[in-house]
Design an enzyme around this catalytic site. Structure first.
Site, mmCIF file in Angstrom:
data_model
loop_
_atom_site.group_PDB
_atom_site.id
_atom_site.type_symbol
_atom_site.label_atom_id
_atom_site.label_comp_id
_atom_site.label_asym_id
_atom_site.label_seq_id
_atom_site.Cartn_x
_atom_site.Cartn_y
_atom_site.Cartn_z
ATOM 1 C CB CYS A 71 43.315 46.587 108.037
ATOM 2 S SG CYS A 71 43.691 47.043 106.355
ATOM 3 C CD GLU A 119 36.282 47.492 107.625
ATOM 4 O OE1 GLU A 119 36.342 46.550 108.424
ATOM 5 O OE2 GLU A 119 37.267 47.909 106.987
#
Length: 178
Positions: A71, A119
């Site tokens: 990520c 996010e």
């Protein structure tokens, strides 16, 4: 070291994913959390197994939990695919062609650290045909290749062993592969 990454800029986005400004990684993840652009990479092998990583214990958010391959956050104005390819090389020493298969938004508070993930997460999928992971210990403490059905049952049995975004990543990956 990981902490210097916390001062890098991220792109803040509105509810439709349009960039509206920047702040540091730390500012974006300080409660209540600010919606920002991120990405999640999922690699599969030719047999369809998923490459999962266990986040290093020094990570500031969701440390020591199992997650997708890697990520990160693109720098403001950076192409997501370019950022993701770079992170994959940094964290695991791997190279793969990545294709975006969708995006989702989520918010998750890490009770251990007090930080919040909020996010707009772009999910990228790639097939690893060559190379073995060489994890950076500041980022990754372990990795494993697992059959998707095994991952889903393991997550159901012990959800706190996994990052809160993993199920959404795998939903998009599964849809793209079928």
């Amino acid at each position: 070291m990981g902490n210097s990454r916390e001062q890098l800029p991220v792109e803040l986005v509105d509810a439709t994913g349009v960039g509206i400004g920047t702040c540091t990684v730390t500012e974006a993840h300080t409660a209540p959390g600010r919606l920002h652009r991120a990405f999640s990479v999922q690699l599969v092998d030719p047999d369809g197994r998923l490459l999962l990583q266990r986040r290093a214990p020094v990570k500031t958010r969701f440390a020591s939990r199992w997650s997708n391959t890697c990520c990160g956050h693109p720098a403001p104005g950076q192409r997501v695919e370019e950022a993701a390819v770079g992170r994959l090389a940094e964290e695991l020493g791997l190279t793969a062609t990545l294709t975006e298969v969708g995006s989702f938004t989520y918010r998750a508070a890490d009770t251990g650290s007090g930080f919040v993930e909020h996010e707009w997460d772009h999910v990228l999928l790639g097939t690893l045909t060559d190379g073995e992971p060489a994890p950076d210990p500041a980022e990754v403490s372990d990795y494993t290749w697992l059959d998707p059905a095994h991952v889903h049952s393991a997550m159901a049995d012990d959800p706190h062993a996994y990052t809160p975004w993993l199920s959404s990543v795998l939903r998009l990956v599964t849809a793209a592969r079928h």
